[in-house]
Design a protein around this motif. Structure first.
Motif, short mmCIF file in Angstrom:
data_model
loop_
_atom_site.label_atom_id
_atom_site.label_comp_id
_atom_site.label_asym_id
_atom_site.label_seq_id
_atom_site.Cartn_x
_atom_site.Cartn_y
_atom_site.Cartn_z
N LYS A 1 -34.86 -13.47 15.87
CA LYS A 1 -34.27 -13.02 17.12
C LYS A 1 -34.80 -13.91 18.23
O LYS A 1 -36.01 -14.02 18.41
CB LYS A 1 -34.60 -11.54 17.39
N CYS A 2 -33.86 -14.56 18.91
CA CYS A 2 -34.25 -15.49 19.96
C CYS A 2 -34.84 -14.71 21.13
O CYS A 2 -34.21 -13.79 21.65
CB CYS A 2 -33.05 -16.31 20.41
N SER A 3 -36.04 -15.09 21.54
CA SER A 3 -36.70 -14.40 22.65
C SER A 3 -36.17 -14.86 24.01
O SER A 3 -36.52 -14.31 25.03
CB SER A 3 -38.21 -14.63 22.57
N TYR A 4 -35.30 -15.87 24.00
CA TYR A 4 -34.76 -16.41 25.26
C TYR A 4 -33.39 -15.80 25.59
O TYR A 4 -33.15 -15.38 26.72
CB TYR A 4 -34.65 -17.93 25.21
N CYS A 5 -32.47 -15.74 24.57
CA CYS A 5 -31.13 -15.23 24.84
C CYS A 5 -30.82 -13.96 24.04
O CYS A 5 -29.76 -13.37 24.22
CB CYS A 5 -30.08 -16.32 24.55
N GLY A 6 -31.73 -13.53 23.16
CA GLY A 6 -31.54 -12.30 22.42
C GLY A 6 -30.64 -12.44 21.21
O GLY A 6 -30.33 -11.47 20.53
N GLU B 1 -34.92 -24.03 15.91
CA GLU B 1 -34.01 -24.11 17.03
C GLU B 1 -32.98 -22.98 17.00
O GLU B 1 -32.38 -22.70 15.96
CB GLU B 1 -33.28 -25.47 17.03
N CYS B 2 -32.79 -22.31 18.14
CA CYS B 2 -31.79 -21.25 18.26
C CYS B 2 -30.39 -21.88 18.30
O CYS B 2 -30.15 -22.77 19.10
CB CYS B 2 -32.05 -20.45 19.54
N PRO B 3 -29.47 -21.44 17.41
CA PRO B 3 -28.14 -22.05 17.39
C PRO B 3 -27.31 -21.68 18.63
O PRO B 3 -26.29 -22.31 18.90
CB PRO B 3 -27.51 -21.47 16.12
N ASN B 4 -27.73 -20.67 19.36
CA ASN B 4 -26.98 -20.22 20.54
C ASN B 4 -27.38 -20.97 21.82
O ASN B 4 -26.54 -21.44 22.57
CB ASN B 4 -27.17 -18.71 20.72
N CYS B 5 -28.69 -21.05 22.07
CA CYS B 5 -29.14 -21.66 23.33
C CYS B 5 -30.02 -22.89 23.11
O CYS B 5 -30.50 -23.48 24.07
CB CYS B 5 -29.87 -20.63 24.18
N SER B 6 -30.22 -23.27 21.85
CA SER B 6 -31.00 -24.47 21.49
C SER B 6 -32.48 -24.40 21.91
O SER B 6 -33.12 -25.42 22.04
CB SER B 6 -30.36 -25.74 22.06
#
Ligand SMILES: [Zn+2]
Length: 116
Positions: free
Chosen positions: A100-105, A77-82
């Motif tokens: 590196k989150c592919s959704y929010c970078g 889980e991305c801590p920024n955008c979940s």
């Protein structure tokens, strides 16, 4: 799930019909060996389907649990955008696993050890 239960019910009906005819042939087999053989075959087929229907259900539950376990391992889980991220995209930077989150970078260090 409804498809599975329908199949199970069908299996019970088919095996019940086969066993019913097996009894009918057994009763009619007094002077006919061929009918006795047919009866025995129907008994085997009826119990075979009954066994198949009974053993199928727990097998499917086990398979479902295995799939759920794999999904839990492969996502992070991305801590920024979940957002749920694929763990195979994880990179090791300076000895620290990072994603590196592919959704929010958003780039973050993976603190939690992946459980295999
Ligand atoms: Zn994100």
């Amino acid at each position: 799930m409804s498809e599975v239960s329908a199949k199970t019910v069908m299996g019970y009906i088919v095996s019940a019909v086969l066993l019913f005819f097996a009894v009918v042939f057994a009763l009619a087999s007094a002077y006919d060996t061929l009918r006795l053989v047919t009866s025995a075959f129907l008994f085997l087929a009826g119990f075979g389907i009954l066994y198949y229907v009974r053993t199928q259900k727990p097998m499917q539950i086990t398979q479902k649990l295995e799939v759920l376990g794999k999904l839990k391992v492969q996502t992070l889980e991305c801590p920024n955008c979940s957002a749920f991220l694929d763990i195979s995209q994880m990179k090791i930077a300076k000895g620290v696993p990072s994603m590196k989150c592919s959704y929010c970078g958003h780039t973050f260090e993976v603190t939690e050890e992946p459980k295999w």
